[in-house]
Design a protein around this motif. Sequence first.
Motif, short mmCIF file in Angstrom:
data_model
loop_
_atom_site.label_atom_id
_atom_site.label_comp_id
_atom_site.label_asym_id
_atom_site.label_seq_id
_atom_site.Cartn_x
_atom_site.Cartn_y
_atom_site.Cartn_z
N THR A 1 0.81 -1.22 0.00
CA THR A 1 0.00 0.00 0.00
C THR A 1 0.84 1.26 0.00
OG1 THR A 1 -0.15 -0.10 2.40
CG2 THR A 1 -1.96 -1.09 1.15
N LYS A 2 2.08 1.19 0.43
CA LYS A 2 2.91 2.39 0.56
C LYS A 2 3.72 2.64 -0.70
CE LYS A 2 3.28 2.04 5.50
NZ LYS A 2 4.06 1.49 6.57
N ARG A 3 3.76 3.89 -1.10
CA ARG A 3 4.50 4.28 -2.29
C ARG A 3 5.97 3.89 -2.19
NH1 ARG A 3 7.25 8.83 -4.55
NH2 ARG A 3 6.77 8.99 -6.78
N ALA A 4 6.53 4.01 -1.00
CA ALA A 4 7.95 3.68 -0.80
C ALA A 4 8.22 2.22 -1.13
CB ALA A 4 8.35 3.97 0.65
N ASP A 5 7.28 1.34 -0.86
CA ASP A 5 7.46 -0.08 -1.20
C ASP A 5 7.48 -0.30 -2.70
OD1 ASP A 5 7.59 -0.85 1.48
OD2 ASP A 5 5.41 -1.13 1.61
N PHE A 6 6.62 0.44 -3.42
CA PHE A 6 6.60 0.34 -4.88
C PHE A 6 7.91 0.88 -5.46
CE2 PHE A 6 2.11 -0.12 -4.08
CZ PHE A 6 1.67 -0.94 -5.09
N LEU A 7 8.40 1.99 -4.92
CA LEU A 7 9.66 2.56 -5.41
C LEU A 7 10.83 1.62 -5.12
CD1 LEU A 7 9.18 6.30 -4.41
CD2 LEU A 7 8.96 5.29 -6.68
N ALA A 8 10.82 0.99 -3.96
CA ALA A 8 11.88 0.04 -3.63
C ALA A 8 11.86 -1.16 -4.57
CB ALA A 8 11.74 -0.42 -2.18
N ALA A 9 10.65 -1.64 -4.90
CA ALA A 9 10.53 -2.78 -5.81
C ALA A 9 11.09 -2.44 -7.19
CB ALA A 9 9.08 -3.21 -5.93
N ASN A 10 11.02 -1.17 -7.55
CA ASN A 10 11.53 -0.74 -8.86
C ASN A 10 13.04 -0.92 -8.96
OD1 ASN A 10 10.87 0.16 -11.42
ND2 ASN A 10 11.33 2.27 -10.91
N LYS A 11 13.72 -1.03 -7.84
CA LYS A 11 15.17 -1.24 -7.85
C LYS A 11 15.52 -2.74 -7.87
CE LYS A 11 16.29 2.99 -5.38
NZ LYS A 11 15.00 3.56 -5.05
N PHE B 1 2.76 -7.15 -19.35
CA PHE B 1 3.09 -6.63 -18.03
C PHE B 1 4.59 -6.69 -17.78
CE2 PHE B 1 2.32 -11.17 -17.61
CZ PHE B 1 3.43 -11.59 -16.91
N VAL B 2 5.01 -6.03 -16.71
CA VAL B 2 6.37 -6.13 -16.21
C VAL B 2 6.26 -6.62 -14.77
CG1 VAL B 2 8.48 -4.88 -15.62
CG2 VAL B 2 7.20 -4.25 -17.67
N LEU B 3 7.01 -7.64 -14.41
CA LEU B 3 7.03 -8.15 -13.04
C LEU B 3 8.30 -7.68 -12.37
CD1 LEU B 3 5.91 -10.03 -10.79
CD2 LEU B 3 7.36 -11.81 -11.77
N LEU B 4 8.15 -6.96 -11.26
CA LEU B 4 9.28 -6.54 -10.44
C LEU B 4 9.29 -7.38 -9.18
CD1 LEU B 4 8.76 -2.67 -10.59
CD2 LEU B 4 10.20 -4.05 -12.07
N THR B 5 10.44 -7.90 -8.80
CA THR B 5 10.57 -8.66 -7.56
C THR B 5 11.76 -8.12 -6.79
OG1 THR B 5 11.84 -10.34 -8.74
CG2 THR B 5 9.51 -10.80 -8.36
N HIS C 1 9.53 -11.77 -0.48
CA HIS C 1 9.77 -10.85 -1.60
C HIS C 1 8.52 -10.02 -1.85
CE1 HIS C 1 13.41 -13.02 -2.60
NE2 HIS C 1 13.63 -12.23 -3.63
N ASP C 2 8.75 -8.84 -2.40
CA ASP C 2 7.66 -8.03 -2.93
C ASP C 2 7.54 -8.33 -4.41
OD1 ASP C 2 7.28 -6.84 -0.47
OD2 ASP C 2 8.47 -5.06 -0.95
N HIS C 3 6.32 -8.46 -4.91
CA HIS C 3 6.03 -8.71 -6.32
C HIS C 3 5.15 -7.56 -6.80
CE1 HIS C 3 6.66 -12.58 -4.34
NE2 HIS C 3 7.06 -13.07 -5.50
N VAL C 4 5.59 -6.86 -7.82
CA VAL C 4 4.81 -5.75 -8.37
C VAL C 4 4.57 -6.01 -9.85
CG1 VAL C 4 4.74 -3.27 -8.84
CG2 VAL C 4 5.71 -4.09 -6.70
N LEU C 5 3.30 -5.97 -10.26
CA LEU C 5 2.93 -6.10 -11.67
C LEU C 5 2.62 -4.71 -12.21
CD1 LEU C 5 0.57 -9.14 -12.29
CD2 LEU C 5 2.85 -8.77 -13.15
N ILE C 6 3.30 -4.33 -13.27
CA ILE C 6 3.06 -3.05 -13.93
C ILE C 6 2.39 -3.35 -15.27
CG2 ILE C 6 4.11 -0.98 -14.88
CD1 ILE C 6 6.46 -1.44 -12.98
N GLY C 7 1.24 -2.75 -15.49
CA GLY C 7 0.50 -3.00 -16.72
C GLY C 7 1.13 -2.34 -17.93
N ARG C 8 1.08 -3.04 -19.05
CA ARG C 8 1.51 -2.50 -20.33
C ARG C 8 0.32 -2.51 -21.27
NH1 ARG C 8 7.14 -5.29 -22.08
NH2 ARG C 8 8.28 -3.35 -21.86
N SER C 9 0.40 -1.69 -22.31
CA SER C 9 -0.74 -1.55 -23.21
C SER C 9 -1.12 -2.87 -23.89
CB SER C 9 -0.46 -0.49 -24.26
OG SER C 9 0.70 -0.82 -25.00
#
Length: 135
Positions: free
Chosen positions: A8-18, A27-31, A78-86
């Motif tokens: 839920t926190k933006r900081a977690d999403f930004l950390a996952a981006n690294k 999609f793009v999967l960030l772990t 681990h954190d798993h983030v799915l980023i949608g692509r067109s």
Amino acid sequence: MIMPTVLTKRADFLAANKGLRNARVGFVLLTRPNHGEGVRYGITVTKKIGNAVVRNRMKRRFRELLRSALPERALADHDHVLIGRSGGVERDFHTMADELVLALERAALGKGDPARGRRPKRGNRSGKRSSNAAK
């Protein structure tokens, strides 16, 4: 069976981006390891994808993909983030499910796609006026 929690926190999403990045058509999967906080997931779909109806539909599809794949294939702590692509809006659901499984397997092996580097910002950065502005 592992019960994932939602980021839920933006900081977690930004950390996952690294973390590790696995790109697919839809999609793009960030772990990224989260230091013992368990399995967590997040979903991001930007306005570039479409209007609110399209974005919400894509988020519902991603939620269901993660619900089916994460209990068995999630990376522990681990954190798993799915980023949608067109490409993910009209893509077949079962194809995306298979691609998510492959992306999770690659992430488990420590394999990811190379970093893209920063894209230049849009607009005229040279300080010169465009030919249309002079008219």
